[in-house]
Structure formats: C-alpha cells, structure tokens
Scaffold this active site. Structure first.
Site, PDB file in Angstrom:
ATOM      1  N   THR A 112       3.943  -8.691   6.179  1.00 32.54           N
ATOM      2  CA  THR A 112       3.989 -10.095   5.796  1.00 32.54           C
ATOM      3  C   THR A 112       4.619 -10.251   4.417  1.00 32.54           C
ATOM      4  O   THR A 112       5.147 -11.308   4.102  1.00 32.54           O
ATOM      5  CB  THR A 112       2.576 -10.728   5.790  1.00 32.54           C
ATOM      6  OG1 THR A 112       1.689  -9.906   5.011  1.00 32.54           O
ATOM      7  CG2 THR A 112       2.034 -10.863   7.202  1.00 32.54           C
ATOM      8  N   ARG A 158       0.842  -1.194   0.000  1.00 35.92           N
ATOM      9  CA  ARG A 158       0.000   0.000   0.000  1.00 35.92           C
ATOM     10  C   ARG A 158       0.883   1.251   0.000  1.00 35.92           C
ATOM     11  O   ARG A 158       1.926   1.295   0.646  1.00 35.92           O
ATOM     12  CB  ARG A 158      -0.890  -0.030   1.249  1.00 35.92           C
ATOM     13  CG  ARG A 158      -1.838   1.105   1.420  1.00 35.92           C
ATOM     14  CD  ARG A 158      -2.866   0.760   2.491  1.00 35.92           C
ATOM     15  NE  ARG A 158      -2.266   0.194   3.696  1.00 35.92           N
ATOM     16  CZ  ARG A 158      -1.916   0.914   4.759  1.00 35.92           C
ATOM     17  NH1 ARG A 158      -2.098   2.219   4.788  1.00 35.92           N
ATOM     18  NH2 ARG A 158      -1.392   0.318   5.815  1.00 35.92           N
TER      19      ARG A 158
END
Length: 800
Positions: free
Chosen positions: A642, A535
C-alpha cells in the site's frame, strides 16, 4: 459537517477546548502544558465524534442490518487527533481556536503519541479499512489487542538496530472508552471429556478479556464505527495469602502473567515461550471477539441459524484462523448444533484475506503446542480436516502435516470466500500455495486489490497538494478519489505544472529542515529524494538497493566529472527482533552511509540516510516529499503493498518490479510514467532452477562484482572485515530472492531515472500524472468490493 450536530464556529470550538482544559483536566490556561492543550483539543473533537458514533449505533440496531467484524492482530492507527479534525471538517476552526488561545496547531498535533499497534502494511491496511467502512456507512467493528507496548521503538547503536519498548500509553490516551461491562473469560490448556457427540472442555488457565472502544469517524462525520481492543487481566489479580506471607512478588504474579498476553505486539517467537505467547495472543483476540459478536447477535436475533445472514467475520491473514474451530466449538459443544451444521454456519460467516505467498508466513503451529494450549480445538481441527477429506477423497493438502497445524489451509477451508489483495497475488494464490484447494473450490478465491484512505494519505498529510487539487477540480475527490482523473487536462498547463512542482520542492524543503533539526541529516532539497520505507525483509530487497547505491558511489568516484544526477537515498523500516539477516542489512546501510557521506568526491552527488523508528507519522512526512518510490521486491513475493499507492498518489513515480499492486499501478498511471525492471514471477521461478544463477549474474556484471567485494574486504567495517560475509555468502550462493539476477536491470532502470529527473518539466508531468491516475487505489473502492463480493453488506447512509 456532521448532519447530526450543528456546525461549530471558531469561538464555540475555543470555548469547548477551554471547558475541557478546566473541567476535564483541572488546568487553567496560564499553567497548562502542551499535553494538556492536546488533551483538551482531543476531547473537544471527541465530543463531536461521539454524537455520530451513538447515532450510527442506534441506526444499526434499528435497521437490523448485517454487521461486519474485522479481526486483525494489527491496527496501525497512528495518531488520531488530526484524523478526527479532518474528517469532521474542523481544520480551520481548530487552527483558529488554538491561535486565539496562544497555541500552535501543528505543535499540539505533534504531541500525540503514535499508536504503533501494527508492524506494517497489514496493520495500516486494517486502519484504512475501518476509516473507509465508516465513510461508507457500513455497520462494522474492528477487533484487535490493546498492546501496552506496540511495535518496539527503534534506535541505532554503532549502526545496529536496538529495540526498546514503545510506551504509547504512558501519556494519556484521549480516544478510548473502557468497557468494564464487556468482559469475557478466555481459557487455555486443561482437558476434554467426550460424552456422545458433545464435548466439555475444562481449561486449567483462565484470563479475562476487557474491552476498550475507540470510535472511528468517517468522512464528514456522517458515520462512526468502533475499534474494540482487548486487554488481558487476571481473573484473580491478587493473591492475598502470598502477600501476607511476605511473598510480594508471588502475590502479584497472576496479574503479571495475564497481562503478558496484551503486553507486547509480536513477541519474539524464536523461543518456545515466545511461540506459546504468540498463540495465546491469537486465541485471546479471536475467542473474545467471537463471544462479543455472538452476544450482540443474541441481543437482536433468536435463531442462531441466521448467523451467516446477519454477521460477516473477516480474518485479516492467518493470525485469527483459530476462529474457525472456536466458532464450531461454540455452536456444537455449547449450543448443541450438529457438527456438520456448526461447520456449515461457521463457513458461511467467515471469510479470509491472504496476505502472503511466503511459506514461512503462512502460519503453522507445532501440534504439541497447539494441543497443549487448545486441546479441544485440535480435536475439532481434525474433525474439520476429516470432513473435508471425506467430501474430497483425492485431496492431498491437509490441515495437519509434519506434526504441524497448517493455519493457511484451515483458514481456506473454513471460509466461504478467500481473497487476495492484488490481481497478481490472487492469480498466484491459485497456482501456488492454494493450487489444490482452488481446484476443489474454484469459486472461493476472489480478488480485492488493496487501497488507502485519501483523507489521511493526501488530504491530511499533503495539504499543499490537496489545496492545488481543490482549486483545480473542487472537493468532490475527498470521498470519490477517481475524480482525480479530472486533473489530467491541467498537466499540460505550464503554470499549473509549475505550481505542482513547487509544492514538491516545498515538501522536500520541509523534510530537509526536519531531518537536519531532529536527525542530524543534512540534505539539499535540490537532490532527488529516493525513498524506500517498509519492513526490512529479504524479499523487499533493501540489500539490492544499498548494493546499487554502493555501485553508484564507486562509479561516481571513478568518474566524478560525468553528468551525475544528485540523489539522497533514504531508508526507514524495522527488522523483527529475531530476524538477524534483516538486522545485518540495516547495519550495512548505516555503515555504508557513514563512509559514503564522508567522501568529499561523491558528496555533491550522493547521500545516504537510514531514519530510525519508522511509523505512520514518519511515513506522513516522507511520502509527500518523495521524488522516487522504491518498490523493488522479488516478483511474486509482495502480495500487494500500500506504500506504493501512497507514493504514486502523492506524485512519486515508481521504480519497481511487476510485483503485487505495482502491476495495477503501472497499468493505471501508464507504463511511460513507471520505471520497470526485473524478472516476472514466472521468470524468477525458472531462474531459481538454474544452478549457480547468482554466480552467472555476478560474472556478467563487473559493477555488481565490485559492489559485492566491498562486503568482503571491510570497506564499510574496517575494524571487522568479515562483518557482512554472511550477506555476501547469501547473495553469491543460493540468492533465493534473485538480487544478483535482477541487479543489472535495476542499475539500468536507475540510470533511466537519472536521465528523466534531469528534465524538470518532464519529471513534474510524470509525477502529476501519477497523482491524477491513482484514484482507483482508494480503500473506499476496496471496501465497496468486499461489501458486494464477500460480505453481502450494505451502507446505511442514503448517499455514501
């Protein structure tokens, strides 16, 4: 293979596909389209999943076991067909059956829409957790919203991000089962009448939550849990009187307004209407889930006081935080328990995962809006706050402050356990956002470092590497990822390492071909593939990456005969529609790419590309082909990450700060196999206290000053020279995320990367050790930690 059903041969699987093609979709092979083949294959796989699903459900009821319920506004599940095939161990049968039917396996898989029901790491983590819960045989259910349009589809126009609806449901969806019998009415607004200790809330707006279930299959098909997504429907969907008067728009308005709640993931909340819709979504999810959980509990148990011993509800971030007051309201107002007992039962049932230290991401709602939509819940928040204050008179952190309802504080107080998602993040929670509450409840905060499922993020997405691992150590790593440690002795075997390096080259060549064919991006696979995908946010510092890229371009232009290491800089990620600074970063990267890629002097050494519409499927393409993983967030701001784990697992060394799970990745893979730079979280906080810290950093580094100058002189936007003045002003001024202060060390680390990459065998060894030492970052290990330390839940598999 699933022990509940007989194994499938290629022939029987082919027959199952043909049967569904004919009888489920009414097509004969000669006239079937690609979507028909994909749906027929999906139904043939789904049949096998349903057998495990029903078996797991029966065993859960028979055992009377504690159940786990995972509430999340995001489930970034991506494509599910390959997940099912891999976890049922049907890859060979599926490939063979489709080949006999004249269809290409990969083409059929690629036809499935990517269900973009999440924004990024939080939603992908939820999907990994559900898969691991099934692999481990823990009775569980995920609850989310069935967004008709997931995260927007991203494209670029003149370098700018453009958003369009993500229409994943326009194609037939093979995996869900509609449950019209599971409907609950959810209310908003209205008034509250107090009678003694009890209250009656009468909402003035009602919608129905309708359930759609997706089975989530675990490894070897031994267990399947459920993802239940709620869709909003009008209680009275059609106004016949309006229709008969000819007011057709008004006749359909009730249904349109209700469906708005489950229409779009994360509506732009920069407007009051957007804020109201966002809060409605959060309560809609939470209230429907709690009704369903209590219905299931009541079907098995008589005493509501047993709730904490039979039910564990995990709040994934603050989005479902209203679960605390809603559960108290049900237990107190509807079921007649005392307020104190209702609060105690709710706290024993709920636990909360914190995902951020950013104050703006710890949700708070204007009390006027909260009280307007949820008047009874605002009263309950005040009672919870008062009860907590009475027990802790010295407390200063309230659930109501500055005319806002603080959802982070509410989540903390109403949970019996609060977990961080990396060791660093958990420690910082105790000393920053929850310092006072941690002092009052020193046993409440625990750590559960995130993980990723190895089935999707290695076995499925990187079959070449998975095959090498299988040949080397066998297949036990599929559900015991720490077996990858057994690869270490082979890293010093020259022939084995050559094969490992060749797999990376093959993956890069495949990505380069795909980019050329679909994106118009031409890349030489011999270049280092340097990738940052996440993002777009200031704390993730994509703007530092592009600044360093600009500085590198300038350095190559100044001395093209130096020994430069050729690089392809790849970016991907979406900016929130209302986050204009992040959208400017995207445009800067695209504008810089256009200029840099057109420069004949630097072209042999440097290419830049921003790939549009980042999603799970694109990540599955990029991660196996990455040479370098960019994890460069400001220390203290990334809770875990992650993506960093997925890159390391697939053999991409990291250039990164001591932030989030980077700290643990570096500890596991070895400091010598990680390119560290930047200030620590403590040093960042101290640096911010220095007046003009950014100006000092710029004055000390001519490269940084020269790169920043291009943002002001129109180098990348000659028709609009001040286009990036806002970014320059931010970096030269407050620079809260310390881009300038970390830039010089980032440049140093990148030149270390260059030198290391020029030694192919040394680099391959470093990459292979990243794979061999990443086994700890399995979501199976994370879920085992939740089960033991937070939920008190057990596996119902004999050998999980």
């Amino acid at each position: 293979m699933n022990m509940n059903t007989p194994s499938l041969t290629t022939e029987s699987f082919r027959d199952a596909i043909l049967r569904h093609l004919t009888y489920s979709f009414g097509k004969d092979p000669a006239h079937a389209m690609l979507e028909d083949w994909r749906m027929a294959l999906s139904y043939a796989v789904r049949d096998r999943i349903v057998d495990s699903w029903f078996s797991a459900t029966r065993r859960s009821y028979e055992a009377g076991a504690k159940r786990v319920y995972y509430l999340s506004m995001e489930f970034l599940i991506g494509r599910l067909l390959e997940d099912g095939i891999v976890n049922l161990e049907l890859v060979d049968q599926a490939k063979g059956a489709l080949a006999e039917l004249g269809q290409d396996y990969q083409n059929v898989l690629a036809d499935e829409p990517d269900a973009a029901l999440g924004n990024g790491g939080l939603g992908r983590l939820a999907a990994c957790f559900l898969e691991s819960l099934s692999t481990l045989g823990c009775p569980a259910m995920g609850y989310g919203i069935r967004y008709e349009h997931g995260l927007f589809r991203q494209s670029f126009r003149d370098g700018r991000q453009c958003e369009a609806p993500e229409t994943w449901l326009l194609q037939r969806h093979a995996w869900e089962f509609e449950r019209p019998e599971a409907r609950f009415r959810i209310g908003f607004g209205g008034d509250v009448k107090i009678t003694g200790e009890r209250a009656l809330w009468t909402p003035d707006e009602m919608v129905e939550a309708e359930a759609f279930d997706t089975p989530v299959i675990g490894w070897k098909g031994r267990w399947a849990n459920t993802l239940r997504l709620w869709s909003a429907r009008a209680v009275d969907p059609f106004d016949l009187d309006s229709f008969n008067r000819g007011d057709f728009a008004a006749a359909a308005q009730p249904e349109a307004l209700a469906r708005t709640i489950s229409r779009v993931l994360y509506p732009d909340d920069t407007t009051e209407q957007g804020k109201e819709l966002r809060l409605k979504q959060e309560f809609f999810l939470t209230a429907a889930a709690l009704r369903d959980i209590l219905r299931r509990f009541d079907s098995e148990h008589d005493d509501i006081r047993a709730l904490p011993s039979k039910v564990a509800i995990q709040l994934n971030d603050t989005h479902p935080a209203v679960a605390g007051p809603e559960l108290v309201r049900i237990l107190h107002d509807e079921r007649g328990l005392s307020f104190d007992e209702a609060m105690t039962l709710a706290q024993g049932t709920l636990s909360y995962t914190n995902h951020t230290l950013l104050p703006e991401a710890l949700e708070s709602w204007p009390e006027g809006l909260f009280g307007k939509l949820l008047p009874r819940h605002l009263q309950i928040v005040d009672r919870i706050d008062a009860a907590h204050a009475a027990r802790h008179p010295s407390r200063t952190q309230s659930m109501r402050a500055d005319h806002e309802v603080k959802m982070g504080n509410l989540s903390f107080v109403m949970a019996h356990k609060v977990n961080g998602v990396s060791a660093l993040h958990t420690g910082l929670m105790k000393t920053t956002v929850f310092e006072e509450l941690h002092g009052l409840h020193p046993d409440r905060i625990v750590n559960q470092t995130n993980g990723v499922t190895p089935r999707r993020w290695l076995l499925a997405c990187n079959p070449l590497l998975a095959s090498l691992i299988n040949d080397t150590i066998g297949e036990g790593w599929f559900d015991d990822l720490e077996q990858l440690k057994r690869l270490e002795p082979h890293v010093d075997d020259a022939a084995w390492l050559d094969r490992y390096a060749q797999i990376k080259r093959d993956n890069k060549a495949d990505l380069a071909q795909w980019m050329a064919e679909t994106q118009g991006v031409k890349a030489d696979p011999a270049m280092m593939f340097d990738i940052q995908i996440k993002r777009i946010h200031e704390y993730k510092r994509q703007h530092m990456n592009i600044l360093e890229t600009i500085a590198l371009w300038q350095a190559i232009k100044a001395d093209p005969d130096a020994h430069w290491t050729p690089r392809l800089k790849l970016f991907a990620g979406k900016a929130a529609p209302g986050y204009f600074f992040a959208k400017d970063i995207i445009r800067l990267i695209n504008d810089a790419a256009e200029v840099i890629n057109a420069d004949p002097v630097t072209a042999p050494f440097l290419k830049v590309a921003f790939l549009p519409n980042y999603n799970v499927t694109l990540a599955e393409r990029l991660i196996p082909a990455a040479d370098l993983s960019e994890q460069i967030s400001t220390a203290g701001k990334e809770a875990s990450g992650t993506g960093n784990m997925k890159f390391a697992l697939n053999g991409a060394p990291t250039v990164g700060t001591l932030d989030g799970a980077n700290v643990e990745i570096r500890e596991h893979v070895g400091a010598e196999n990680f390119f560290l730079f930047g200030m620590t979280a403590e040093e960042v906080m101290e640096r911010r206290k220095i007046d003009g810290h950014a100006a000092h950093a710029i004055a000390a580094d001519p490269r940084l000053a020269a790169a920043l100058a291009t943002l002001r002189d129109g180098t990348f936007s000659p028709e609009e020279p001040d286009r990036y003045a806002g970014i320059a002003d931010n970096l030269e001024g407050a620079d809260y995320f310390t881009v300038c202060s970390d830039f010089t060390d980032y440049w140093r680390a990148q030149r270390e990367v260059d030198a290391a990459y020029r030694d192919p065998k040394g680099w391959a060894r470093m990459a292979a050790l990243n794979t061999a030492r990443s086994g700890w970052f399995s979501s199976d290990r994370t879920i085992q930690g939740y089960m033991a330390d937070i939920w008190g839940a057990e596996s119902l598999l004999r050998n999980p």
